[in-house]
Design an enzyme around this catalytic site. Structure first.
Site, mmCIF file in Angstrom:
data_model
loop_
_atom_site.group_PDB
_atom_site.id
_atom_site.type_symbol
_atom_site.label_atom_id
_atom_site.label_comp_id
_atom_site.label_asym_id
_atom_site.label_seq_id
_atom_site.Cartn_x
_atom_site.Cartn_y
_atom_site.Cartn_z
ATOM 1 N N ASP A 61 0.801 -1.517 -0.308
ATOM 2 C CA ASP A 61 0.334 0.204 0.379
ATOM 3 C C ASP A 61 1.072 1.384 -0.116
ATOM 4 O OD1 ASP A 61 -2.058 1.950 0.146
ATOM 5 O OD2 ASP A 61 -2.758 0.829 1.972
ATOM 6 N N CYS B 179 -6.057 4.199 -3.901
ATOM 7 C CA CYS B 179 -6.142 2.998 -3.305
ATOM 8 C C CYS B 179 -7.712 1.921 -4.112
ATOM 9 C CB CYS B 179 -6.601 3.137 -1.705
ATOM 10 S SG CYS B 179 -5.472 3.872 -0.943
ATOM 11 N N HIS C 218 -10.417 -2.533 1.547
ATOM 12 C CA HIS C 218 -11.178 -1.815 1.053
ATOM 13 C C HIS C 218 -11.653 -1.264 -0.297
ATOM 14 C CE1 HIS C 218 -9.381 2.816 1.089
ATOM 15 N NE2 HIS C 218 -9.766 2.867 1.717
ATOM 16 N N GLN D 61 -0.410 2.559 -6.019
ATOM 17 C CA GLN D 61 -0.230 3.603 -6.193
ATOM 18 C C GLN D 61 0.582 3.808 -6.022
ATOM 19 O OE1 GLN D 61 -3.782 3.350 -4.086
ATOM 20 N NE2 GLN D 61 -1.706 4.369 -2.688
#
Length: 578
Positions: free
Chosen positions: A33, A73, A134, A338
């Site tokens: 992440d 995300c 998420h 990302q």
């Protein structure tokens, strides 16, 4: 002829794999992440040690122009799982907020979407996601789990529904402290001053009753905000195993070790049949943590410690594959969702964001630093070792590649934006199938990348760009993250144009004076945008204000609200204690 050769090679590969092992290839996907492409040794970092990830790159293929389908995300993960731009599934917002902030939101990845997990289950695979999800949880009540991983093809889930936030880590402050960036202070101030002036001039009369009502409303708002701050960790920071909450709120310190242990146990349970494991790291998102074994070990503070622990985790999983004799028949993929969160600064003033290397900006932007991510794939005996590919590829490419390797059919009732990577990885073709890539900032088309089929040029046109603050920076420190809407962006007509093959850092935009093909390139890009836009179909928005707002009746709770939803019944906690 090349297409025919690739089909024959693929058939031969699959037949050979089945004959040798009696099973289809396994898949282990690891997504970190907010990891920056410059955070890894194999991508040029010389001060942060990542030996296990570096070894993975040496034993496999490294992609140097691997692009996330979104710079945030939630939409990026939706695209990764489905092989489709998030705008197609409704997982792209039209306002400021582009991700879910509450577990009790009603939005999420629609059940109509086909994930690679759902597709390979029909081919006899066991599937698991361990770590961060998420992508939503409930729709109509607190137990319907319409967006849960189990509803999207994953047999097994151990992890967090939400992202890890500062609030989940005691002593790190609250992400809600940045709520001021979303409050229209200017409009409210102008309205209040106008009201006072009109009252003084006698144009309108503001009674004491109106003033009292206003003060009461302000008091109610402040009180509710205080309650939200106090209860946020309990309501949003929890660990689930399957459909059950096993820890609420969670203790983050050893979370990476617990997730790693869970992944190892999953591999051991499923080593005799084909499996797909998606290990979605909680770190290195805001609210950084590291276990005592790694704290203070790096030259880059807590962020570097967390990266080193992730590298350790990767090593543990690779060792497990080898111990179980699964290495030769397992395709491993490591990436980030990302770019790094450059604006992340701790309450003590320590930089908690990653490194974009030579690339501009970071998370939440479509500058290269926000979407160019690590991409490492290893499959001994099938993929060449030590190969580096600089062609444009996407995290959406994993979807068709997995389906083809597992023997599943590519869905024909929807647009799939990813392309099978295997021909490129094995050298059957030299160029990526991505001629155009469309870079969205939430639901707004922000930029387009064009890989000219007859040249080395990689053109990139920006229709608008975020307004950095301070202006000489490449981040948005005033809002903690860059936004996609007015007044936080500047529109460009004609668009800003870059050639990434000559200017990968996007330092100097081209002009008609410096680039003879300026207008002809933009003409081709606009035509591609028109074709792309025509392929989009209206879908319900999953990240609208109504979908992302907190809804009490959707709140998951392992005990009761009066007990602030507290519980601890995870065997991984006891395992670490002993």
């Amino acid at each position: 002829m090349k297409s025919l050769l690739w089909i024959l090679c693929t058939l031969g590969l699959l037949l050979c794999t089945d004959a040798d092992s009696g099973t289809k290839p396994n898949f282990v996907f690891m997504m970190v992440d907010d990891l920056g492409i410059g955070d890894l040794g194999c991508y040029g970092n010389t001060t942060l040690r990542t030996p296990n990830i570096d070894r993975l790159a040496l034993e496999g293929v490294k992609l140097t122009q691997h692009i996330a389908a979104a710079p945030l995300c939630t939409p990026s993960r939706a695209a990764f799982l489905t092989g489709r731009y998030p705008i197609r599934s409704g997982m792209a917002a039209k306002g400021r907020m582009g991700v879910f902030l509450f577990t009790a939101s009603s939005g999420g990845l629609p059940q109509e979407e086909i994930t690679f997990a759902k597709a390979v289950k029909g081919q006899g695979y066991s599937t698991a996601v361990i770590g961060k999800w998420h992508l939503g949880l409930n729709c109509e009540d607190s137990a319907d789990h319409c967006h849960h991983p189990n509803s999207h093809g994953f047999d097994y889930f151990y992890g967090t529904i939400m992202t890890h936030l500062r609030d989940c880590q005691p002593g790190h402050g609250s992400v809600l402290h940045h709520v001021h960036a979303h409050i229209p202070y200017t409009a409210l101030g102008i309205g209040l001053v106008s009201l006072v002036l009109l009252h003084i001039r006698g144009t309108i009369t503001v009674t004491r009753k109106v003033v009292y009502v206003f003060l009461v409303l302000v008091g109610v708002f402040v009180s509710l905000f205080g309650v939200l701050l106090y209860t946020f960790p309990n309501l949003n920071c929890f660990v689930m195993r399957g459909a059950e909450i096993v820890e609420q709120p969670y203790t983050s310190e050893n979370l990476t070790q617990r997730m790693t242990s869970e992944a190892i146990e999953y591999l051991e349970r499923n080593s005799q049949s084909p499996f797909l494991l998606f290990f979605s790291f909680i770190q290195v998102h805001t609210g950084l943590f590291a276990s005592p074994l790694f704290r203070g070990k790096s030259q880059h503070g807590l962020y570097g410690d967390a990266v080193m622990e992730i590298d350790w985790s990767v090593g543990q999983i690779m060792q497990t594959l080898e111990r179980l004799n699964l290495k030769q028949n397992t395709l491993v993929y490591l990436t980030s969702d990302q770019g790094p969160h450059l604006e992340e600064i701790s309450i003590h003033g320590e930089m908690h964001g990653g490194y974009s290397s030579i690339y501009k900006a970071g998370k939440s932007t479509n500058w290269e630093g926000g979407i160019r991510i690590p991409g490492i794939l290893r499959w001994p005996g099938v993929l060449p070792a030590g190969k580096v590919i600089d062609e444009p590829t996407s995290n959406m490419d994993i979807f068709p590649m997995v389906l083809n390797l597992a023997g599943a059919s590519i869905p024909s009732d929807r647009v799939i934006d990813g392309h099978d990577l295997m021909p490129l990885l094995q050298g059957q073709v030299e160029r990526s199938e991505h001629e155009f890539m469309f870079h969205y900032c939430n639901a707004e088309l922000n930029a387009v990348r064009w890989h000219h089929p007859n040249s080395r040029a990689i053109w990139k046109a920006f229709f608008f760009t975020p307004d950095f603050y301070p202006q000489n920076s490449s981040a948005c420190f005033h809002t903690h993250i860059c936004f996609c809407i007015k007044p936080f962006v500047t529109f460009h007509d004609p668009p800003l144009l870059y050639d990434l093959s000559r200017d990968p850092s996007e330092s100097t935009p081209l002009s008609p004076d410096t680039e003879p093909q300026f207008y002809s390139v933009l003409k081709v890009i606009r035509a591609a945008v028109s074709r792309h836009t025509q392929s989009l179909k209206p879908v319900p928005l999953q990240l609208s204000p109504l979908q992302i707002v907190w809804k009490p009746w959707l709140q998951p709770c392992c005990s009761s609200l009066s007990q602030l939803c507290r519980c601890e019944r995870d065997h991984q906690i006891e395992k670490l204690r002993h």
